[in-house]
Design a protein around this motif. Sequence first.
Motif, PDB file in Angstrom:
ATOM      1  N   GLY A 462       0.830  -1.204   0.000  1.00 54.40           N
ATOM      2  CA  GLY A 462       0.000   0.000   0.000  1.00 54.40           C
ATOM      3  C   GLY A 462       0.856   1.242   0.000  1.00 54.40           C
ATOM      4  O   GLY A 462       2.066   1.167   0.223  1.00 54.40           O
ATOM      5  N   GLY A 463       0.226   2.380  -0.276  1.00 58.38           N
ATOM      6  CA  GLY A 463       0.994   3.580  -0.540  1.00 58.38           C
ATOM      7  C   GLY A 463       1.117   4.562   0.607  1.00 58.38           C
ATOM      8  O   GLY A 463       0.396   4.504   1.600  1.00 58.38           O
ATOM      9  N   TYR A 464       2.089   5.471   0.436  1.00 56.10           N
ATOM     10  CA  TYR A 464       2.205   6.703   1.198  1.00 56.10           C
ATOM     11  C   TYR A 464       1.820   7.825   0.203  1.00 56.10           C
ATOM     12  O   TYR A 464       1.774   7.623  -0.997  1.00 56.10           O
ATOM     13  N   LYS A 465       1.608   9.015   0.715  1.00 58.14           N
ATOM     14  CA  LYS A 465       1.419  10.213  -0.115  1.00 58.14           C
ATOM     15  C   LYS A 465       0.329  10.013  -1.175  1.00 58.14           C
ATOM     16  O   LYS A 465      -0.697   9.384  -0.901  1.00 58.14           O
ATOM     17  N   ALA A 466       0.553  10.489  -2.402  1.00 60.92           N
ATOM     18  CA  ALA A 466      -0.494  10.404  -3.435  1.00 60.92           C
ATOM     19  C   ALA A 466      -0.671   8.990  -3.972  1.00 60.92           C
ATOM     20  O   ALA A 466      -1.461   8.769  -4.893  1.00 60.92           O
ATOM     21  N   SER A 467       0.062   8.013  -3.440  1.00 62.19           N
ATOM     22  CA  SER A 467      -0.154   6.619  -3.826  1.00 62.19           C
ATOM     23  C   SER A 467      -1.294   5.978  -3.036  1.00 62.19           C
ATOM     24  O   SER A 467      -1.590   4.803  -3.251  1.00 62.19           O
ATOM     25  N   GLY A 468      -1.907   6.732  -2.134  1.00 60.90           N
ATOM     26  CA  GLY A 468      -3.119   6.239  -1.482  1.00 60.90           C
ATOM     27  C   GLY A 468      -2.910   5.843  -0.038  1.00 60.90           C
ATOM     28  O   GLY A 468      -1.893   6.160   0.585  1.00 60.90           O
ATOM     29  N   PHE A 469      -3.914   5.134   0.494  1.00 58.72           N
ATOM     30  CA  PHE A 469      -3.841   4.691   1.890  1.00 58.72           C
ATOM     31  C   PHE A 469      -4.612   3.388   2.043  1.00 58.72           C
ATOM     32  O   PHE A 469      -5.523   3.102   1.280  1.00 58.72           O
ATOM     33  N   GLY A 470      -4.225   2.635   3.049  1.00 61.27           N
ATOM     34  CA  GLY A 470      -4.807   1.315   3.269  1.00 61.27           C
ATOM     35  C   GLY A 470      -3.880   0.253   2.693  1.00 61.27           C
ATOM     36  O   GLY A 470      -2.963   0.566   1.938  1.00 61.27           O
ATOM     37  N   LYS A 471      -4.104  -0.989   3.101  1.00 62.52           N
ATOM     38  CA  LYS A 471      -3.197  -2.073   2.694  1.00 62.52           C
ATOM     39  C   LYS A 471      -3.942  -3.215   2.029  1.00 62.52           C
ATOM     40  O   LYS A 471      -5.025  -3.606   2.475  1.00 62.52           O
ATOM     41  N   ASP A 472      -3.326  -3.751   0.968  1.00 63.60           N
ATOM     42  CA  ASP A 472      -3.745  -5.008   0.375  1.00 63.60           C
ATOM     43  C   ASP A 472      -2.832  -6.102   0.921  1.00 63.60           C
ATOM     44  O   ASP A 472      -1.726  -5.830   1.379  1.00 63.60           O
ATOM     45  N   MET A 473      -3.277  -7.333   0.791  1.00 61.38           N
ATOM     46  CA  MET A 473      -2.525  -8.532   1.222  1.00 61.38           C
ATOM     47  C   MET A 473      -2.236  -8.461   2.728  1.00 61.38           C
ATOM     48  O   MET A 473      -2.438  -7.434   3.375  1.00 61.38           O
ATOM     49  N   SER A 474      -1.770  -9.597   3.279  1.00 60.00           N
ATOM     50  CA  SER A 474      -1.331  -9.689   4.675  1.00 60.00           C
ATOM     51  C   SER A 474      -2.489  -9.481   5.653  1.00 60.00           C
ATOM     52  O   SER A 474      -3.574  -9.020   5.281  1.00 60.00           O
ATOM     53  N   ALA A 475      -2.206  -9.761   6.912  1.00 62.30           N
ATOM     54  CA  ALA A 475      -3.218  -9.558   7.958  1.00 62.30           C
ATOM     55  C   ALA A 475      -3.574  -8.077   8.110  1.00 62.30           C
ATOM     56  O   ALA A 475      -4.660  -7.746   8.607  1.00 62.30           O
ATOM     57  N   TYR A 476      -2.682  -7.167   7.670  1.00 62.81           N
ATOM     58  CA  TYR A 476      -2.992  -5.730   7.775  1.00 62.81           C
ATOM     59  C   TYR A 476      -4.237  -5.362   6.974  1.00 62.81           C
ATOM     60  O   TYR A 476      -4.916  -4.392   7.276  1.00 62.81           O
ATOM     61  N   SER A 477      -4.523  -6.124   5.907  1.00 58.88           N
ATOM     62  CA  SER A 477      -5.685  -5.761   5.087  1.00 58.88           C
ATOM     63  C   SER A 477      -6.984  -5.904   5.869  1.00 58.88           C
ATOM     64  O   SER A 477      -7.984  -5.267   5.523  1.00 58.88           O
TER      65      SER A 477
END
Length: 508
Positions: A462-477
């Motif tokens: 997942g991204g920082y800055k203009a790459s967005g927010f939130g996570k794909d994959m992993s338990a973090y999603s």
Amino acid sequence: MHNPGHRFQAQDRLADGAQYIGGRLVEGTSGRTHAVVDPATGEEVYTYELASTADVDAAVAAARAAFPGWAATTPGERSDALHRFAAVLAERAEEFAQAESLQCGKPLKLTREFDVPGTIDNTAFFAGAARHLQGQSAGEYSGDHTSYVRREPIGVVGSIAPWNYPLQMAAWKILPAIAAGNTIVLKPAELTPLTSLLFAEAATHAGIPDGVINIVTGLGKEAGEHLVGHPDVAMTSFTGSTAVGKRVAEIATSTVKRLHLELGGKAPFLVFDDADLEAAVQGAVAGSLINTGQDCTAATRAYVQRPLYDAFVERTAALMASVRVGDPFAPGTDLGPMVSHAQRDRVAGFVDRARGYARVVTGGEAPQGDLKSGAYYAPTLVADAAQDSEIVQAEIFGPVLVVLPFDTDDEGIALANDTPYGLAASAWSRDVYRANRATREIKAGCVWVNDHIPIISEMPHGGYKASGFGKDMSAYSFEEYTQVKHVMFDNTAVARKDWHRTVFGDRP
Ligand code: NAD
């Protein structure tokens, strides 16, 4: 040139339509057709009817009807279903690889060894992770109460995916959502719906109930916006460009939805002067050309410390020129066409404009001869561009690497951070202190050291800055796809509680 007998026959296999609603394939009802084009030849390989807003309504209604039953399954039951799903995907791996190669132009070796096994592994990962959904606290925090946290699904998730990794993006959206007990409506990119439809169908075959996974294949402005704004959709998860992400955010915000945005990237590739030059050159070519550069984490800006700069440029250009561009279905092909002629022309436009201010060291043209009718573009290295130029700042999304020199470590790290994006980066050095400093100071959701690209199901993307927010994959999603509820029990069993005096009366 091609052998059509060995290719996925989309029109036969998905003859019933490109919408997957309530556990079956159906036709769209917009009255407008769309064609999936093989970018290697320009031939239409699948024509389907686009989703109307009524089709989106039907898919959301199916997901809404399925939600209470699916949310009530135990983690063990969802885990079993996902294990069966992974097994069905493994049985059908070759069909998925062919369909993905056909619609995207990816060489078969990439779909067979990366897209498809990665998706099967993700499915197996979420089968396990489904049993590890946890609330963080439980206890008597006030003294007079027992508190605990319930982690609950959100409801119907509306997801929108891009065309660059259609199968993996569908998997990244669908798997954590359903593992956590949500149901989902996914809109794939209209260019590349084939593997999302096969994925949903395989889930049904594995016993995942009808309505848990629905696919609507329509245009972004129509089906996409309708899905994001839909009152019965509780959450929007979007992967795509930053420009469209902003529009999606406006609609999601105005309807007060949970929002997860995976947006564009412009990954730096930072080579310090003590790096293994051969490893950096090999890594730069693989990291920039993966998926014909249509990868949001692809290496796009190589910053090379001055003592290694000339050798890096020369060796990277030579290695790029040796990459075998050709038919995705032919053995020995390294690099297929881009996803579409429009995307190829867009990439060519960036490089052509850069000729006015930079040097095209290799590539910079569409191959001719046998490849003329496909959306091909040669691996391209551009040098001598200014940091603030378009080719260094904008997301190109093609097989194009820009290389710039730097002098001090401070300067290299500052240049790496100098775009609006922050999705991924890599640092190349044999000095652990230097490399470790880069991992701390580069603002990106992933920083590799002495490699660039590998992903794994256990780790967040997942991204920082203009790459967005939130996570794909992993338990973090699961942080995106669940909501936490505080439950508080009174333990005193008295009518007049001590705290009531702060509202009325005196201490009992
Ligand atoms: P895009 O933004 O043009 O389209 C993405 C999806 O959004 C498609 O399904 C499209 O139909 C839909 N869409 C378009 N307009 C819409 C609207 N107004 N409302 C709702 N939906 C709309 O992106 P693309 O060209 O398909 O994919 C390339 C982009 O995706 C690149 O910017 C790339 O960096 C990004 N991407 C990011 C990640 C990540 O994890 N951060 C992964 C893959 C791709």
